[in-house]
Scaffold this motif. Sequence first.
Motif, PDB file in Angstrom:
ATOM      1  N   TYR A   1      56.261  30.341  16.159  1.00 26.52           N
ATOM      2  CA  TYR A   1      55.987  31.662  16.731  1.00 26.52           C
ATOM      3  C   TYR A   1      54.824  32.331  15.982  1.00 26.52           C
TER       4      TYR A   1
ATOM      5  N   LYS B   1      51.476  30.746  16.559  1.00 31.46           N
ATOM      6  CA  LYS B   1      50.870  31.147  17.831  1.00 31.46           C
ATOM      7  C   LYS B   1      50.085  32.464  17.670  1.00 31.46           C
ATOM      8  N   GLN B   2      50.544  33.326  16.737  1.00 29.27           N
ATOM      9  CA  GLN B   2      49.858  34.618  16.511  1.00 29.27           C
ATOM     10  C   GLN B   2      48.504  34.395  15.824  1.00 29.27           C
TER      11      GLN B   2
ATOM     12  N   PRO C   1      46.557  31.039  15.288  1.00 28.37           N
ATOM     13  CA  PRO C   1      46.417  29.579  15.360  1.00 28.37           C
ATOM     14  C   PRO C   1      45.360  29.003  14.415  1.00 28.37           C
TER      15      PRO C   1
ATOM     16  N   LYS D   1      54.790  27.072  22.057  1.00 31.45           N
ATOM     17  CA  LYS D   1      53.515  26.425  21.742  1.00 31.45           C
ATOM     18  C   LYS D   1      52.594  26.519  22.965  1.00 31.45           C
TER      19      LYS D   1
END
Lengths: 193, 77
Positions: free
Chosen positions: A40, A43-44, A46, B77
């Motif tokens: 998670y 994703k913030q 990458p 993802k």
Amino acid sequence: MSKMQIDYKNIYYPPGGILLWIIIYVELITFGIALIAMVYYGKQDPQLFHDAKLQLNVTFGTINTVFLLTSGFFMANTVHELKEKNKSKAKKYLLITMLFGILFLILKTIEYDSKLDAGLVMSTNLFFTFYWMLTLFHVIHVIVGLIILTSVFFGMIKENSTMQMEDVEASAAFWHMCDLIWVLLFPILYLIF
Amino acid sequence: MKNSVLTLVVLIVLTIGIAIISKTTGVYVVAGILVLSALKFFGISFFFMDLRKAHPFWKISVCIYLFVFISVLLILK
């Protein structure tokens, strides 16, 4: 070593015992939630996670996976040989199991040393916070597993041991749990970002 | 013993396969890595831990755990 007939088809007697399986699920859920949190946060940010991942050694991770899988293989055979009442073979296999566990720890120590030399510590960034927390937590399990296996080994060489087959199976289940956790940690920490 | 050797070989091949796939680029690389890792998880739990001999409750609960875990990761993802 005394042996009791266990009916594995009974819901209350999974191989290794119900208490150990409750522990296994608690561990798997704990690591699972931490890994989901890591993905998670990845994703913030990458780019940060990708750059940090590139500083990990995939070869070390792959070799360590092979060490743990081989160790698990010999653990499974230790239990099998004990059930066949082949104690001498079981002792040899248990020693090999522990040897591969120790090799895992040695390689992990080398990896940790290189990370510390490069100044990649827990406070470096969020990726390395997860890396250190998760891998150290796993390493603690491997160390505890090795201590348990050592006590099983001494139980096996003792003449009038009170150790039972369920004890060995429970120890084996704990050891395999370390494999299961690593199989989830390795791809997420080393590969997917 | 024969089954365990086969399981070990498959697990090592999967490990190497995962490492190779991770070097490639593509839309399904992450999914491939996670699915192959799930197969390894099954191999260890069902063959090394003898879960295949256990009550269906334990087998199904492992499957549910993996399904939820991999699904959540793939969604994120």
